[in-house]
Each structure stands twice: as C-alpha cells, then as structure tokens.
Scaffold this motif. Sequence first.
Motif, PDB file in Angstrom:
ATOM      1  N   SER A  35      49.935  84.028  46.361  1.00 47.93           N
ATOM      2  CA  SER A  35      49.690  82.667  46.866  1.00 47.93           C
ATOM      3  C   SER A  35      50.905  82.157  47.628  1.00 47.93           C
ATOM      4  CB  SER A  35      49.367  81.714  45.718  1.00 47.93           C
ATOM      5  OG  SER A  35      48.203  82.122  45.054  1.00 47.93           O
TER       6      SER A  35
ATOM      7  N   ASP B 120      42.642  82.749  49.507  1.00 48.14           N
ATOM      8  CA  ASP B 120      43.353  82.999  48.250  1.00 48.14           C
ATOM      9  C   ASP B 120      42.326  83.129  47.125  1.00 48.14           C
ATOM     10  OD1 ASP B 120      45.204  83.302  46.299  1.00 48.14           O
ATOM     11  OD2 ASP B 120      46.302  81.445  46.738  1.00 48.14           O
ATOM     12  N   GLU B 121      42.056  84.339  46.718  1.00 50.58           N
ATOM     13  CA  GLU B 121      41.045  84.628  45.697  1.00 50.58           C
ATOM     14  C   GLU B 121      39.723  83.898  45.976  1.00 50.58           C
ATOM     15  OE1 GLU B 121      42.388  84.933  41.657  1.00 50.58           O
ATOM     16  OE2 GLU B 121      44.461  84.733  42.275  1.00 50.58           O
TER      17      GLU B 121
HETATM   18 MG   LIG Z   1      47.715  83.008  43.349  1.00 51.05          MG
END
Ligand SMILES: [Mg+2]
Length: 225
Positions: free
Chosen positions: A47, A168-169
């Motif tokens: 991140s 991000d994910e």
């Molecule tokens: Mg992360």
Amino acid sequence: MNNFIELSNLSKAFVTQRRINVLKKINYKFKKGKIYSLIGPSGSGKSTLLNILSLIDRPTSGSILIENNQIDFENSKKNDLIRARKIGIIYQQDNLLSDFTAIENIYLASLAAGNKKDFAIKKSKNLLRRVGLTGRSNHYPSQLSGGEKQRISIARALINNPQIILADEPTGSLDLDTAKSVFEILKKQINPNRIIIFATHNRFFADKSDCLLEIVNGNINTIDA
Ligand SMILES: [Mg+2]
Ligand SMILES: Nc1ncnc2c1ncn2[C@@H]1O[C@H](COP(=O)(O)OP(=O)(O)OP(=O)(O)O)[C@@H](O)[C@H]1O
C-alpha cells in the motif's frame, strides 16, 4: 522504449516512536500495456508503494518519472491534476461517497478532472453498462452489494480514461466467485497505452498478471516477466 513509470532509488521510511524503513532504494521500470501484480506479506509495503505511485504520499528519497517527467512532490496542485487526469485508483473497501448514487459517484470524478456535466453523465452511463450495472444507476452505496460497489469503483477509476490504474487489494473483501468476476473486469481494462498495478494477497489473481512483483525486504523482486 515503452517505459512509462520509472522508480529511481525510491525509499520510504515512517518515523513514529522508531524509524521503519519500508521501501529501500527501489529501482524499477514499469512498461505500458502490462498488468502487474504486487504481492508480499502484510506490512511489506504494497500500500505504501501504491500510495506513492498515486501521488497521495511522497517518498523519503529517490524519484519517480512518469513518461520521463520527474514528479515534483512539493507541487501538490500539479500532482492533484496529474492524478485526476492520468491515474485511476481502486481500494480494497469501496471508497464510494455514501451520500451520492452510483452514477453520481462515477461522474463526480469526471467533473473533478474539469469536464462538463453532460459529458460526464454520458460517459458514466457507458461505464455502468460496461461493468454490467445499468440497473443500479440510482442506488446509493448502502443499497449495493460488495461486488457491485467494487464494479462502481472500477467504473469511477476508468472515467477519465487513465493511463495508470492502481488497485490496492481490489478483490480483498469479496467472496471468490465475485472476486473472479471483478478481477476479470479489471483485467479487461488493459490496453497498449495503459499500466495496471494491483496489490493482492491472492496468488491465484497474482498469477494472472503479465508480471508478478514481490516486495521483499523493501525491494521489488520480479518473479516472472
Ligand atoms: Mg496494504
Ligand atoms: N502512516 C504510517 N505511519 C507509520 N507507519 C506506517 C504508516 N503507514 C504504513 N506504515 C507501516 O509501514 C509498513 C508497510 O505498510 P503497508 O500498509 O504498505 O503494508 P502492506 O504491504 O500494504 O500490508 P497489507 O498486506 O497488510 O495491506 C507497515 O509496517 C506499517 O505499519
């Protein structure tokens, strides 16, 4: 010569009670037309790297070149414009504005990039169709499922036709079948002028990228290319 994002000696440390060196002199060139996956254990800096690439956070040292232009992290106004015009961002948890409908969430990102409302609405309708959610246009986020919210987030990230998509994910909060359908929509967005980079804990999705990158000890290891 299709290098598009170039990281030179990029480092990031966080200093709270003690100093944590998260990213350590990363040198890496991302090429256009590819989808990259970013893996690494929790806390490895995925991140952190995506936040720097989205020009939301700044490196401690080192530089980023986008299309051979060095990013000036002092110039946040300019970086806000670069982000609005060139970068589409998708988070793990939907980041939709709860007081706005699905279509409003999408077209506000177009207005933020300086476009007229008629144009923004027309594009939003097209995008809603592309992510298969025409029927949910006037739903508020609380009236959408997790997978639907992620598809709206993808539509929002696409509205300014960004050259860079950072996720991000994006499928992290979804069940496997829904995650697969959201991932397929994301993967379809690759084109020769675009880079997609997504962080994931899921090796199944990571393996479906063109290039699998792992953050190990603050550096990027290329697992395949
Ligand atoms: Mg992360
Ligand atoms: N604002 C901050 N202040 C201090 N430390 C931070 C901050 N943001 C992140 N960190 C630390 O930096 C490290 C990397 O965090 P990051 O969120 O990038 O990891 P990640 O790889 O995305 O992990 P996850 O898979 O859990 O999302 C962690 O040790 C975290 O505690």
